[in-house]
Design a protein around this motif. Structure first.
Motif, PDB file in Angstrom:
ATOM      1  N   PHE A  56       0.858  -1.186   0.000  1.00 19.66           N
ATOM      2  CA  PHE A  56       0.000   0.000   0.000  1.00 19.66           C
ATOM      3  C   PHE A  56       0.892   1.233   0.000  1.00 19.66           C
ATOM      4  O   PHE A  56       1.722   1.412   0.887  1.00 19.66           O
ATOM      5  N   PHE A  57       0.699   2.074  -1.004  1.00 17.35           N
ATOM      6  CA  PHE A  57       1.469   3.310  -1.128  1.00 17.35           C
ATOM      7  C   PHE A  57       0.698   4.440  -0.452  1.00 17.35           C
ATOM      8  O   PHE A  57      -0.396   4.802  -0.883  1.00 17.35           O
ATOM      9  N   CYS A  58       1.294   5.009   0.583  1.00 21.88           N
ATOM     10  CA  CYS A  58       0.567   5.960   1.441  1.00 21.88           C
ATOM     11  C   CYS A  58       0.515   7.372   0.883  1.00 21.88           C
ATOM     12  O   CYS A  58      -0.208   8.209   1.426  1.00 21.88           O
ATOM     13  N   ASN A  59       1.303   7.631  -0.158  1.00 19.19           N
ATOM     14  CA  ASN A  59       1.367   9.014  -0.617  1.00 19.19           C
ATOM     15  C   ASN A  59      -0.006   9.549  -1.032  1.00 19.19           C
ATOM     16  O   ASN A  59      -0.716   8.875  -1.780  1.00 19.19           O
ATOM     17  N   ASP A  60      -0.394  10.648  -0.652  1.00 17.77           N
ATOM     18  CA  ASP A  60      -0.147  11.482   0.477  1.00 17.77           C
ATOM     19  C   ASP A  60      -1.060  10.980   1.590  1.00 17.77           C
ATOM     20  O   ASP A  60      -1.843  10.082   1.286  1.00 17.77           O
ATOM     21  N   PRO A  61      -1.196  11.354   2.751  1.00 15.35           N
ATOM     22  CA  PRO A  61      -0.618  12.522   3.407  1.00 15.35           C
ATOM     23  C   PRO A  61       0.693  12.226   4.140  1.00 15.35           C
ATOM     24  O   PRO A  61       0.861  11.170   4.743  1.00 15.35           O
ATOM     25  N   MET A  62       1.578  13.184   4.106  1.00 17.48           N
ATOM     26  CA  MET A  62       2.883  13.055   4.735  1.00 17.48           C
ATOM     27  C   MET A  62       2.745  12.848   6.237  1.00 17.48           C
ATOM     28  O   MET A  62       1.915  13.483   6.891  1.00 17.48           O
ATOM     29  N   LEU A 122       1.750  10.176   7.912  1.00 17.53           N
ATOM     30  CA  LEU A 122       0.736   9.257   8.442  1.00 17.53           C
ATOM     31  C   LEU A 122       0.973   7.801   8.066  1.00 17.53           C
ATOM     32  O   LEU A 122       0.203   6.937   8.480  1.00 17.53           O
ATOM     33  N   LEU A 137      -0.873   4.470   9.751  1.00 20.14           N
ATOM     34  CA  LEU A 137      -1.639   3.562   8.896  1.00 20.14           C
ATOM     35  C   LEU A 137      -1.087   2.140   9.000  1.00 20.14           C
ATOM     36  O   LEU A 137      -1.845   1.163   9.083  1.00 20.14           O
ATOM     37  N   GLY A 142       0.927   9.217  -9.065  1.00 20.27           N
ATOM     38  CA  GLY A 142       1.043   8.281  -7.966  1.00 20.27           C
ATOM     39  C   GLY A 142       1.763   7.014  -8.376  1.00 20.27           C
ATOM     40  O   GLY A 142       2.125   6.824  -9.547  1.00 20.27           O
ATOM     41  N   SER A 159      -4.201   6.342  -9.535  1.00 18.35           N
ATOM     42  CA  SER A 159      -4.783   7.259  -8.569  1.00 18.35           C
ATOM     43  C   SER A 159      -4.722   6.616  -7.181  1.00 18.35           C
ATOM     44  O   SER A 159      -4.451   5.416  -7.031  1.00 18.35           O
ATOM     45  N   GLY A 160      -5.008   7.404  -6.158  1.00 22.82           N
ATOM     46  CA  GLY A 160      -5.026   6.855  -4.807  1.00 22.82           C
ATOM     47  C   GLY A 160      -6.044   5.742  -4.654  1.00 22.82           C
ATOM     48  O   GLY A 160      -5.789   4.731  -3.990  1.00 22.82           O
ATOM     49  N   VAL A 161      -7.196   5.905  -5.260  1.00 25.83           N
ATOM     50  CA  VAL A 161      -8.228   4.871  -5.189  1.00 25.83           C
ATOM     51  C   VAL A 161      -7.761   3.599  -5.884  1.00 25.83           C
ATOM     52  O   VAL A 161      -7.926   2.486  -5.375  1.00 25.83           O
ATOM     53  N   GLN A 176      -4.694   2.641  -6.333  1.00 25.28           N
ATOM     54  CA  GLN A 176      -3.672   2.017  -5.489  1.00 25.28           C
ATOM     55  C   GLN A 176      -4.313   1.221  -4.363  1.00 25.28           C
ATOM     56  O   GLN A 176      -3.905   0.094  -4.057  1.00 25.28           O
ATOM     57  N   ARG A 177      -5.319   1.817  -3.743  1.00 29.78           N
ATOM     58  CA  ARG A 177      -5.972   1.133  -2.625  1.00 29.78           C
ATOM     59  C   ARG A 177      -6.654  -0.143  -3.094  1.00 29.78           C
ATOM     60  O   ARG A 177      -6.540  -1.208  -2.458  1.00 29.78           O
ATOM     61  N   ALA A 217      -5.289   7.796  10.653  1.00 35.22           N
ATOM     62  CA  ALA A 217      -4.439   6.868   9.890  1.00 35.22           C
ATOM     63  C   ALA A 217      -4.590   5.441  10.402  1.00 35.22           C
ATOM     64  O   ALA A 217      -4.631   4.483   9.611  1.00 35.22           O
ATOM     65  N   ILE A 218      -4.684   5.276  11.706  1.00 31.51           N
ATOM     66  CA  ILE A 218      -4.857   3.940  12.288  1.00 31.51           C
ATOM     67  C   ILE A 218      -6.187   3.342  11.821  1.00 31.51           C
ATOM     68  O   ILE A 218      -6.244   2.176  11.404  1.00 31.51           O
ATOM     69  N   GLY A 256      -5.815   2.365   8.171  1.00 31.52           N
ATOM     70  CA  GLY A 256      -5.051   1.134   8.002  1.00 31.52           C
ATOM     71  C   GLY A 256      -5.882  -0.090   8.345  1.00 31.52           C
ATOM     72  O   GLY A 256      -5.835  -1.110   7.649  1.00 31.52           O
ATOM     73  N   ASN A 295      -5.713  17.646   6.637  1.00 30.99           N
ATOM     74  CA  ASN A 295      -4.963  17.106   5.499  1.00 30.99           C
ATOM     75  C   ASN A 295      -5.150  15.600   5.376  1.00 30.99           C
ATOM     76  O   ASN A 295      -5.446  15.077   4.288  1.00 30.99           O
ATOM     77  N   TYR A 335      -8.523  11.071  -1.875  1.00 29.93           N
ATOM     78  CA  TYR A 335      -7.439  10.452  -2.652  1.00 29.93           C
ATOM     79  C   TYR A 335      -7.511   8.925  -2.600  1.00 29.93           C
ATOM     80  O   TYR A 335      -7.590   8.262  -3.630  1.00 29.93           O
ATOM     81  N   HIS A 336      -7.505   8.373  -1.397  1.00 29.33           N
ATOM     82  CA  HIS A 336      -7.562   6.910  -1.276  1.00 29.33           C
ATOM     83  C   HIS A 336      -8.986   6.389  -1.074  1.00 29.33           C
ATOM     84  O   HIS A 336      -9.254   5.232  -1.321  1.00 29.33           O
TER      85      HIS A 336
END
Lengths: 204, 174
Positions: free
Chosen positions: A41-47, A49, A53, A174, A179-181, A183-184, B59-60, B63, B85, B93-94
């Motif tokens: 799982f690629f977390c980018n973004d948010p920085m 976290l 996660l 990404g 996209s983030g979706v 990736q998820r 975030a937890i 995950g 953010n 995004y995700h």
């Protein structure tokens, strides 16, 4: 050691069933270039976290080994998460920090206190026992031995590896151009392929 | 009619969290939340994680959701502002679902001098694409499993903003 070489050392040591949570920026690029088949799982973004996660994921799947890959800039963004991880004490979460004391994708600027900080000491003071930190300039064999120690030993635990300063382009897209979706969803499909299937991502 | 107290409200909310299949709670205390946090601690169906920042709690929960586990972040509404953010990333995004239960400090029911966030929180959540609803008492408790369902159907975090009456079961007294 170059980032890509460290990423390859990690990739060669992962076994089927281990799951990667990957922090953002240069760490993402290095891990992508390994073409690892490990669910990632690629977390980018948010920085900042990705450690949280990874903790939540590890707690949700105690039967799986989880490896967090992150950079020193992202970790410094949110050092207090180390206290939270130590308190939660997930026995299946191991963390590998790519440490080159720069904000690489931001342009290579030095981190605050770049040459003074000791991340392993911070981890240990946060309650994470036995952090591993090969000396700067350690050989590939020495770093590989630390990786073996990390992956075979108790968790939670952190390995900090000094890597070379290497410019990294700012990401235009990404991971994998997804996209983030996407990736998820890709990650969750990878999880479904793991034996045995223990995943319950049905949201109905 | 039995008067609602912080303890009875906390028990009712935790009962609804269990009904919503919540098995993980990330929590950061504030002065309207001690009874709810204690009730979560006492609930064997919910694992609790103490966090030092609300966005770590988000975030937890995110995950955990990746593995199909339903989580809740319990915090103050100021923590949602601090987490904007991260919440925006998970909402857009995700697109990862989880529930947030936040004290709605700073409204007409709040006598604390530096709590001024209530009028700010909802517009910020709207701006970052996060559905949000209000719990103002027992009649609204049905929103807890419903909001969780909304989160998983919409693949995004959903917030329940709780008034003083909703969390503590008592009318405002200056």
């Amino acid at each position: 050691m170059k980032r890509d070489d460290l990423a390859l050392l990690v990739e060669k040591r992962l076994t089927t069933g281990q799951v990667v949570i990957c922090g953002e920026g240069a760490t993402t690029f290095a891990w992508q270039r390994t073409r690892s088949q490990a669910p990632t799982f690629f977390c980018n973004d948010p920085m900042g976290l990705s450690p949280g996660l990874a903790l939540g994921f590890a707690l949700a799947v105690p039967e799986r080994d989880v490896v967090l890959l992150t950079g020193d800039g992202e970790l410094l963004f949110n050092l207090s998460v180390l206290v939270t991880i130590a308190a939660a004490n997930p026995g299946n979460l191991r963390m590998i920090v790519f440490h080159n004391r720069r904000y690489e994708t931001g342009g290579g600027q030095p981190l605050p206190g770049a040459q003074k900080m000791r991340l392993a000491a911070i981890a240990e003071a946060s309650g994470l026992a036995g952090p591993l930190a090969p000396e700067a300039g350690a050989s590939a064999a020495e770093i590989a031995a630390s990786l073996d120690d990390l992956l075979a030993g108790p968790a939670p635990r952190m390995l900090v590896v000094e890597v070379d300063a290497e410019p990294a382009r700012y990401p235009a897209a990404g991971a994998g151009g997804m996209s983030g979706v996407e990736q998820r969803i890709t990650f969750q499909r990878q999880l479904e392929q793991l034996p045995p299937s223990v995943w319950n991502t049905d949201v109905s | 009619v039995t008067a609602e107290t912080p303890a009875t409200r906390a028990k009712a909310i935790v009962g609804q969290l269990v009904a919503a299949d919540v098995s993980l709670a990330a929590m950061l205390p504030e002065s309207w939340l001690p009874d709810l946090i204690a009730a979560v601690d006492a609930e064997p169906a919910i694992s609790q994680i103490r966090v030092t920042r609300e966005d770590d709690g988000a975030a937890i929960c995110a995950g955990a959701a990746l593995a199909g586990v339903r989580g809740v972040l319990i915090c103050q509404n100021a923590g949602l502002l601090a987490s904007a953010n991260g919440l925006a990333a998970y909402a857009n995004y995700h697109q990862i679902p989880f529930l947030v239960i936040a004290s709605a400090r700073g409204g007409v029911d709040d006598s604390f001098f530096y709590q001024t966030y209530k009028n700010v929180t909802a517009p910020v959540l709207t701006a970052i694409g996060m559905p949000h609803h209000c719990i103002d008492g027992p009649a609204d408790d049905h929103l807890i499993p419903e909001a969780m369902q909304q989160a998983w159907l919409n693949r995004k975090p959903v917030a329940l903003l709780c008034t003083r009456r909703g969390l503590l079961g008592e009318e405002f007294r200056a």
